[in-house]
Design a protein around this motif. Structure first.
Motif, PDB file in Angstrom:
ATOM      1  N   GLY A 186       0.816  -1.202   0.000  1.00  0.00           N
ATOM      2  CA  GLY A 186       0.000   0.000   0.000  1.00  0.00           C
ATOM      3  C   GLY A 186       0.852   1.255   0.000  1.00  0.00           C
ATOM      4  O   GLY A 186       2.067   1.211   0.218  1.00  0.00           O
ATOM      5  N   ARG A 187       0.201   2.371  -0.255  1.00  0.00           N
ATOM      6  CA  ARG A 187       0.904   3.643  -0.238  1.00  0.00           C
ATOM      7  C   ARG A 187       1.432   3.936   1.170  1.00  0.00           C
ATOM      8  O   ARG A 187       0.853   3.517   2.161  1.00  0.00           O
ATOM      9  CB  ARG A 187      -0.049   4.752  -0.680  1.00  0.00           C
ATOM     10  N   ASN A 188       2.548   4.635   1.245  1.00  0.00           N
ATOM     11  CA  ASN A 188       3.177   5.012   2.517  1.00  0.00           C
ATOM     12  C   ASN A 188       3.695   3.811   3.302  1.00  0.00           C
ATOM     13  O   ASN A 188       3.805   3.864   4.529  1.00  0.00           O
ATOM     14  CB  ASN A 188       2.211   5.818   3.396  1.00  0.00           C
ATOM     15  N   SER A 189       4.001   2.721   2.597  1.00  0.00           N
ATOM     16  CA  SER A 189       4.565   1.544   3.262  1.00  0.00           C
ATOM     17  C   SER A 189       6.060   1.749   3.494  1.00  0.00           C
ATOM     18  O   SER A 189       6.783   2.207   2.607  1.00  0.00           O
ATOM     19  CB  SER A 189       4.347   0.293   2.410  1.00  0.00           C
ATOM     20  N   THR A 190       6.503   1.403   4.689  1.00  0.00           N
ATOM     21  CA  THR A 190       7.913   1.553   5.047  1.00  0.00           C
ATOM     22  C   THR A 190       8.354   0.351   5.870  1.00  0.00           C
ATOM     23  O   THR A 190       7.539  -0.485   6.274  1.00  0.00           O
ATOM     24  CB  THR A 190       8.154   2.825   5.884  1.00  0.00           C
ATOM     25  N   MET A 191       9.669   0.287   6.122  1.00  0.00           N
ATOM     26  CA  MET A 191      10.207  -0.650   7.106  1.00  0.00           C
ATOM     27  C   MET A 191      11.051   0.154   8.088  1.00  0.00           C
ATOM     28  O   MET A 191      11.825   1.023   7.677  1.00  0.00           O
ATOM     29  CB  MET A 191      11.034  -1.747   6.442  1.00  0.00           C
ATOM     30  N   CYS A 192      10.875  -0.124   9.354  1.00  0.00           N
ATOM     31  CA  CYS A 192      11.590   0.608  10.397  1.00  0.00           C
ATOM     32  C   CYS A 192      12.994   0.028  10.564  1.00  0.00           C
ATOM     33  O   CYS A 192      13.168  -1.196  10.643  1.00  0.00           O
ATOM     34  CB  CYS A 192      10.825   0.535  11.716  1.00  0.00           C
ATOM     35  N   LYS A 193      13.984   0.915  10.626  1.00  0.00           N
ATOM     36  CA  LYS A 193      15.370   0.482  10.780  1.00  0.00           C
ATOM     37  C   LYS A 193      15.712   0.137  12.224  1.00  0.00           C
ATOM     38  O   LYS A 193      16.753  -0.460  12.492  1.00  0.00           O
ATOM     39  CB  LYS A 193      16.312   1.587  10.298  1.00  0.00           C
ATOM     40  N   VAL A 194      14.830   0.517  13.147  1.00  0.00           N
ATOM     41  CA  VAL A 194      15.104   0.313  14.571  1.00  0.00           C
ATOM     42  C   VAL A 194      14.401  -0.933  15.102  1.00  0.00           C
ATOM     43  O   VAL A 194      14.997  -1.739  15.826  1.00  0.00           O
ATOM     44  CB  VAL A 194      14.669   1.546  15.388  1.00  0.00           C
ATOM     45  N   CYS A 195      13.144  -1.093  14.748  1.00  0.00           N
ATOM     46  CA  CYS A 195      12.345  -2.205  15.281  1.00  0.00           C
ATOM     47  C   CYS A 195      12.883  -3.554  14.808  1.00  0.00           C
ATOM     48  O   CYS A 195      13.297  -3.702  13.652  1.00  0.00           O
ATOM     49  CB  CYS A 195      10.889  -2.057  14.854  1.00  0.00           C
TER      50      CYS A 195
END
Length: 356
Positions: free
Chosen positions: A151-160
């Motif tokens: 979906g739009r605005n999908s990301t992956m967190c570098k910290v979690c």
């Protein structure tokens, strides 16, 4: 394509709706760079002014003007409208479409390489997995990449921390998506700690009849590693970015660290340890490029870079990932584009002429 270049100048009322001192400087620059086929004439040069807009904003806030000022702003508005009409007519009647596939520039090549960094590196990493598996005579469980849309605005967190799943004989870190809006839907981490993703990767085992041979796998892997090395030369000696800003190296370091995290926290992950060694060796070889100098940027042929982009894009695993990226880009464009017919443009121009 040079014949489609247009020059637009703003805030030109002070220079009587002309380029002013910028004109001679621009002509001199075009001459010095031997851009003789780039036109810089009245026909493709347009001068606008936005003081009339500021006038409307000021009036809306209760600021008063005398008749002379009102007349000046009116003339500015009329001139800008006429120039806008001339601008639209020039685009509709004088310019011709130019196929994007024929473009060749440093910026365009850089854009294409940046776009395929993740597909290339994910493919290299998976080829390394399968090469390790093929070195085991008893292994039949090769792994294939399965990219999917997000979906739009999908990301992956570098910290979690991300969960680790088993696929065949390898452990793999899952793509766990975080959706950003006003805040992240999964974690309180700052937006800067999130990386945008254009697709999600899943994994499955190859069908026994379709799995590639060891020689084919090794040949493709060696070719891709060589291509990424050429991309490093391009970044350093043509784009002139620093090693710290190399986007390919940044992703490669992240992948290497992720693999180290996988094998170091659990027992019986010998194959993941081997994969980490392969990635670390690849990263070290890639970084050596930054210690090598070449005579000049002319020694790196731009057309050759485009050939490397094309060659790597044809590799099946990379092509499938790029296809998903293209699908996401097309969906985004479709959501935001508006069709404007030639008749509607003419009606708009006629209406503007009548008002004047």
């Amino acid at each position: 394509m040079h014949h489609n270049i247009i020059f637009c100048f703003t805030n030109t009322r002070a220079t009587f709706f002309a380029p002013g001192n910028t004109g001679p400087l621009l002509k001199s620059m075009l001459t010095s760079y031997s851009f003789k086929d780039i036109l810089f004439k009245k026909s493709n040069t347009f001068c606008f002014d936005n003081e009339s807009f500021r006038y409307l904003v000021a009036c809306n806030n209760g600021i008063k003007f005398d008749d002379y000022q009102k007349d000046e702003y009116k003339r500015s508005w009329v001139t800008s409208v006429n120039e806008t009409n001339r601008f639209m007519e020039y685009i509709c009647n004088e310019l011709k479409p130019y196929l994007q596939k024929n473009w060749m520039s440093i910026e365009h090549a850089q854009f294409q390489i940046n776009r395929m960094i993740r597909p290339v590196l994910e493919t290299i990493k998976n080829m390394m997995r399968n090469k390790i598996l093929l070195n085991k005579n008893s292994s039949k469980s090769l792994i294939r990449l399965c990219p999917g849309p997000v979906g739009r605005n999908s990301t992956m967190c570098k910290v979690c921390k991300r969960s680790i799943i088993q696929c065949g004989e390898f452990w793999i870190m899952r793509d766990e998506l975080h959706i950003l809006s006003d805040r992240c839907d999964k974690c309180p981490c700052d937006f800067s700690r999130h990386s945008k993703v254009n697709y999600v990767l899943n994994y499955e085992l190859w069908d026994e009849k379709q799995k590639p041979s060891f020689n084919d796998m090794k040949r493709n892997l060696d070719e891709l590693i060589q291509i990424t090395t050429e991309f490093a030369y391009f970044y350093k000696h043509v784009v002139h970015i620093s090693k710290e800003n190399d986007p390919l190296l940044s992703v490669l370091k992240q992948m290497t660290n992720e693999e180290k995290s996988i094998y170091s926290h659990k027992e019986n992950r010998i194959l993941n340890a081997r994969l980490y060694d392969e990635l670390r060796s690849f990263k070290n070889e890639y970084e050596k490029v930054w210690t090598i100098s070449v005579p000049s940027k002319n020694s790196i042929n731009l057309s050759e870079i485009y050939k490397l982009i094309k060659t790597s894009s044809k590799i099946k695993e990379i092509s499938e990932q790029l296809s998903i990226i293209k699908q996401m880009e097309d969906n985004y464009m479709h959501e935001h584009e508006k069709q404007v017919s030639e008749d509607s443009i003419k009606r708009m121009m006629d209406k503007t002429h009548k008002k004047n």
